[in-house]
Scaffold this motif. Structure first.
Motif, PDB file in Angstrom:
ATOM      1  N   GLY A  41      -0.307  -6.335   4.841  1.00  0.00           N
ATOM      2  CA  GLY A  41      -1.739  -6.121   4.709  1.00  0.00           C
ATOM      3  C   GLY A  41      -2.487  -7.403   4.509  1.00  0.00           C
ATOM      4  O   GLY A  41      -3.626  -7.265   4.355  1.00  0.00           O
ATOM      5  N   MET A  42      -1.851  -8.348   4.559  1.00  0.00           N
ATOM      6  CA  MET A  42      -2.625  -9.680   4.459  1.00  0.00           C
ATOM      7  C   MET A  42      -3.393 -10.195   5.570  1.00  0.00           C
ATOM      8  O   MET A  42      -2.809 -10.102   6.888  1.00  0.00           O
ATOM      9  CB  MET A  42      -1.658 -10.910   3.954  1.00  0.00           C
ATOM     10  N   GLY A  43      -4.619 -10.723   5.416  1.00  0.00           N
ATOM     11  CA  GLY A  43      -5.519 -11.063   6.659  1.00  0.00           C
ATOM     12  C   GLY A  43      -4.991 -12.558   7.045  1.00  0.00           C
ATOM     13  O   GLY A  43      -4.188 -13.175   6.366  1.00  0.00           O
ATOM     14  N   SER A  44      -5.266 -13.265   8.207  1.00  0.00           N
ATOM     15  CA  SER A  44      -4.677 -14.441   8.460  1.00  0.00           C
ATOM     16  C   SER A  44      -5.297 -15.622   7.578  1.00  0.00           C
ATOM     17  O   SER A  44      -4.841 -16.598   7.307  1.00  0.00           O
ATOM     18  CB  SER A  44      -5.365 -14.734  10.145  1.00  0.00           C
ATOM     19  N   TYR A  45      -6.562 -15.296   6.781  1.00  0.00           N
ATOM     20  CA  TYR A  45      -7.201 -16.249   5.972  1.00  0.00           C
ATOM     21  C   TYR A  45      -6.188 -16.323   4.652  1.00  0.00           C
ATOM     22  O   TYR A  45      -5.946 -17.147   4.055  1.00  0.00           O
ATOM     23  CB  TYR A  45      -8.548 -16.030   5.744  1.00  0.00           C
ATOM     24  N   ALA A  46      -5.904 -15.085   4.357  1.00  0.00           N
ATOM     25  CA  ALA A  46      -5.263 -14.925   3.092  1.00  0.00           C
ATOM     26  C   ALA A  46      -3.543 -15.533   3.255  1.00  0.00           C
ATOM     27  O   ALA A  46      -2.989 -16.071   2.288  1.00  0.00           O
ATOM     28  CB  ALA A  46      -5.026 -13.521   2.473  1.00  0.00           C
ATOM     29  N   ILE A  47      -3.188 -15.490   4.639  1.00  0.00           N
ATOM     30  CA  ILE A  47      -1.814 -15.948   4.928  1.00  0.00           C
ATOM     31  C   ILE A  47      -1.724 -17.535   4.796  1.00  0.00           C
ATOM     32  O   ILE A  47      -1.098 -17.814   4.305  1.00  0.00           O
ATOM     33  CB  ILE A  47      -1.354 -15.446   6.281  1.00  0.00           C
ATOM     34  N   ALA A  48      -2.926 -17.850   5.412  1.00  0.00           N
ATOM     35  CA  ALA A  48      -3.092 -19.406   5.466  1.00  0.00           C
ATOM     36  C   ALA A  48      -3.237 -19.872   3.894  1.00  0.00           C
ATOM     37  O   ALA A  48      -2.441 -20.838   3.562  1.00  0.00           O
ATOM     38  CB  ALA A  48      -4.274 -20.021   6.137  1.00  0.00           C
ATOM     39  N   ASN A  49      -3.900 -19.450   3.323  1.00  0.00           N
ATOM     40  CA  ASN A  49      -3.916 -19.848   1.773  1.00  0.00           C
ATOM     41  C   ASN A  49      -2.841 -19.854   1.212  1.00  0.00           C
ATOM     42  O   ASN A  49      -2.312 -20.462   0.286  1.00  0.00           O
ATOM     43  CB  ASN A  49      -5.011 -18.868   0.910  1.00  0.00           C
ATOM     44  N   ALA A 109      -8.551  -8.765  -4.121  1.00  0.00           N
ATOM     45  CA  ALA A 109      -9.008  -7.954  -5.420  1.00  0.00           C
ATOM     46  C   ALA A 109      -8.156  -6.989  -5.811  1.00  0.00           C
ATOM     47  O   ALA A 109      -8.065  -6.861  -6.946  1.00  0.00           O
ATOM     48  CB  ALA A 109     -10.348  -7.701  -5.070  1.00  0.00           C
ATOM     49  N   SER A 110      -8.048  -6.301  -4.669  1.00  0.00           N
ATOM     50  CA  SER A 110      -6.849  -5.037  -4.974  1.00  0.00           C
ATOM     51  C   SER A 110      -5.425  -5.349  -4.022  1.00  0.00           C
ATOM     52  O   SER A 110      -5.565  -5.768  -3.140  1.00  0.00           O
ATOM     53  CB  SER A 110      -7.521  -3.839  -4.441  1.00  0.00           C
ATOM     54  N   ILE A 111      -4.373  -5.077  -5.037  1.00  0.00           N
ATOM     55  CA  ILE A 111      -3.387  -5.353  -4.225  1.00  0.00           C
ATOM     56  C   ILE A 111      -2.465  -4.010  -3.790  1.00  0.00           C
ATOM     57  O   ILE A 111      -1.388  -4.045  -3.285  1.00  0.00           O
ATOM     58  CB  ILE A 111      -2.099  -5.735  -5.479  1.00  0.00           C
ATOM     59  N   PHE A 112      -3.442  -3.023  -3.715  1.00  0.00           N
ATOM     60  CA  PHE A 112      -2.981  -1.667  -3.129  1.00  0.00           C
ATOM     61  C   PHE A 112      -3.575  -1.244  -1.713  1.00  0.00           C
ATOM     62  O   PHE A 112      -3.437  -0.272  -1.503  1.00  0.00           O
ATOM     63  CB  PHE A 112      -3.331  -0.454  -4.201  1.00  0.00           C
ATOM     64  N   GLY A 113      -4.198  -2.254  -0.926  1.00  0.00           N
ATOM     65  CA  GLY A 113      -4.662  -1.739   0.002  1.00  0.00           C
ATOM     66  C   GLY A 113      -4.226  -0.997   0.910  1.00  0.00           C
ATOM     67  O   GLY A 113      -2.802  -1.135   1.348  1.00  0.00           O
ATOM     68  N   GLY A 114      -4.682   0.214   1.287  1.00  0.00           N
ATOM     69  CA  GLY A 114      -4.265   1.162   2.074  1.00  0.00           C
ATOM     70  C   GLY A 114      -2.950   2.010   1.750  1.00  0.00           C
ATOM     71  O   GLY A 114      -2.604   2.855   2.167  1.00  0.00           O
ATOM     72  N   LEU A 115      -2.720   1.812   0.369  1.00  0.00           N
ATOM     73  CA  LEU A 115      -1.791   2.828  -0.249  1.00  0.00           C
ATOM     74  C   LEU A 115      -2.286   3.923  -0.929  1.00  0.00           C
ATOM     75  O   LEU A 115      -1.540   4.956  -1.212  1.00  0.00           O
ATOM     76  CB  LEU A 115      -0.843   2.030  -1.265  1.00  0.00           C
ATOM     77  N   CYS A 116      -3.401   4.032  -1.341  1.00  0.00           N
ATOM     78  CA  CYS A 116      -3.920   5.185  -2.314  1.00  0.00           C
ATOM     79  C   CYS A 116      -4.618   6.224  -1.634  1.00  0.00           C
ATOM     80  O   CYS A 116      -5.651   5.730  -0.645  1.00  0.00           O
ATOM     81  CB  CYS A 116      -4.874   4.337  -3.439  1.00  0.00           C
ATOM     82  N   THR A 117      -4.404   7.421  -1.712  1.00  0.00           N
ATOM     83  CA  THR A 117      -5.128   8.587  -1.077  1.00  0.00           C
ATOM     84  C   THR A 117      -5.668   9.322  -2.492  1.00  0.00           C
ATOM     85  O   THR A 117      -5.038   9.435  -3.429  1.00  0.00           O
ATOM     86  CB  THR A 117      -4.436   9.283  -0.225  1.00  0.00           C
ATOM     87  N   CYS A 118      -6.634  10.010  -1.887  1.00  0.00           N
ATOM     88  CA  CYS A 118      -7.293  10.854  -3.170  1.00  0.00           C
ATOM     89  C   CYS A 118      -6.691  12.361  -3.123  1.00  0.00           C
ATOM     90  O   CYS A 118      -6.374  12.969  -2.104  1.00  0.00           O
ATOM     91  CB  CYS A 118      -8.761  11.381  -2.727  1.00  0.00           C
ATOM     92  N   ALA A 119      -6.344  12.812  -4.398  1.00  0.00           N
ATOM     93  CA  ALA A 119      -5.359  14.038  -4.365  1.00  0.00           C
ATOM     94  C   ALA A 119      -6.674  15.401  -4.041  1.00  0.00           C
ATOM     95  O   ALA A 119      -5.999  16.137  -3.592  1.00  0.00           O
ATOM     96  CB  ALA A 119      -5.030  14.130  -5.936  1.00  0.00           C
TER      97      ALA A 119
END
Ligand SMILES: [Zn+2]
Length: 291
Positions: free
Chosen positions: A45-53, A141-151
């Motif tokens: 889930g990392m973008g290219s900027y985040a991967i470069a960093n 900011a969040s380490i849970f990108g795409g993992l969480c859904t609403c019950a």
């Protein structure tokens, strides 16, 4: 491995070398490892900027004279089918500096550093990433990108800021279509990571997941121990979480809740809130906020 041809090869992808006679490719294990890592981070889930960093912070050498990784290099690599060995012949008609595809692609032309399934998984993750936050987003900011859904409604639970407090909240919050209570991000993260680092979980996961989970525990424990590598650790945690956890279902307001009027203030950290962690292999677990 490399296709031999009498014609000398003029150029190789940056992660491959050429033999002195320029007749075949040379597999460079260190660079192949870096390419694999880049795909792993993208799938996480990392973008290219985040991967470069991330690569800069880890002091991973670039494939050029440059001292720093550039996000365009990462983007190009993640889209480049040469990573799994495919070669697309091109014709260089006038006015086409980059060439235009000419004829069918040739598979197994280059030594593959990843497989096609990994390439496809990275493309899917990139599409999701771009739709969600754009290339520059994801400062983790969040380490849970795409993992969480609403019950309650099954929509994605997203990272959001309510009067300067960072929370996770169902994305249908704005039109009042769903329960309007949020979960303070910090409390949520502490709750999930405390659960993931619990020694009992190691006995519950499948053999295949144990090394990922052990790695995750090391990074979680390191988060508080050394601040210096905090960003790198959070990236690793984000990637490992997605390898182990299939989804997190968020019950922000306990078991009983009703949709609120859209003008009502968004409440947060309701008593009785809990979440369900579904492992990729194995059962799901219910966690109660420890905050
Ligand atoms: Zn919802």
């Amino acid at each position: 491995m490399p296709k031999q041809s009498k014609k000398k090869i003029s150029a190789a992808p940056s992660w491959l070398g050429l033999t002195d006679d320029r007749l075949s490719f040379v597999f460079l294990p260190d660079r192949a490892e870096t390419v694999k890592k880049i795909f792993e981070l993208a799938i996480g889930g990392m973008g290219s900027y985040a991967i470069a960093n991330y690569l800069d912070e880890q002091r991973v050498p670039t494939f050029t004279q440059s001292l720093q990784w550039d996000h365009t290099t990462i983007d190009y690599m993640l889209r480049n089918r040469a990573t799994y060995g495919e070669y697309q012949p091109k014709s260089f008609a006038a006015g086409h500096k980059k060439g235009i595809p000419s004829g069918a692609p040739i598979s197994d032309y280059y030594p593959a550093v990843i497989d096609k399934a990994t390439f496809d998984a990275a493309q899917a993750a990139r599409q999701q990433n771009l739709a969600r936050r754009g290339r520059k987003g994801n400062n983790l900011a969040s380490i849970f990108g795409g993992l969480c859904t609403c019950a309650y409604c099954g929509s994605e639970v997203i990272f959001h800021s309510i009067s300067n407090v960072q929370v996770l909240v169902c994305e249908r919050v704005l039109n009042g279509a769903c329960s309007r209570s949020a979960w303070t991000y910090k409390d949520f993260e502490i709750t999930v990571l405390a659960f993931m680092a619990h020694p009992v979980l190691l006995d519950k996961v499948n053999e295949g997941q144990r090394s990922d989970l052990l790695g995750l525990v090391v990074e979680i424990e390191g988060l508080s121990a050394d601040q210096a590598r905090r960003y790198v650790r959070r990236v690793n945690i984000s990637v490992l979480l997605k390898k182990i956890v299939a989804s997190i279902i968020v019950h922000s307001a306990g078991r009983l809740t009703l949709p609120r009027h859209s003008s009502a203030q968004i409440r947060k950290d309701m008593g009785g809130r809990f979440l369900e962690i579904q492992l990729r292999q194995g059962p799901s677990y219910r966690c109660i906020s420890i905050g």
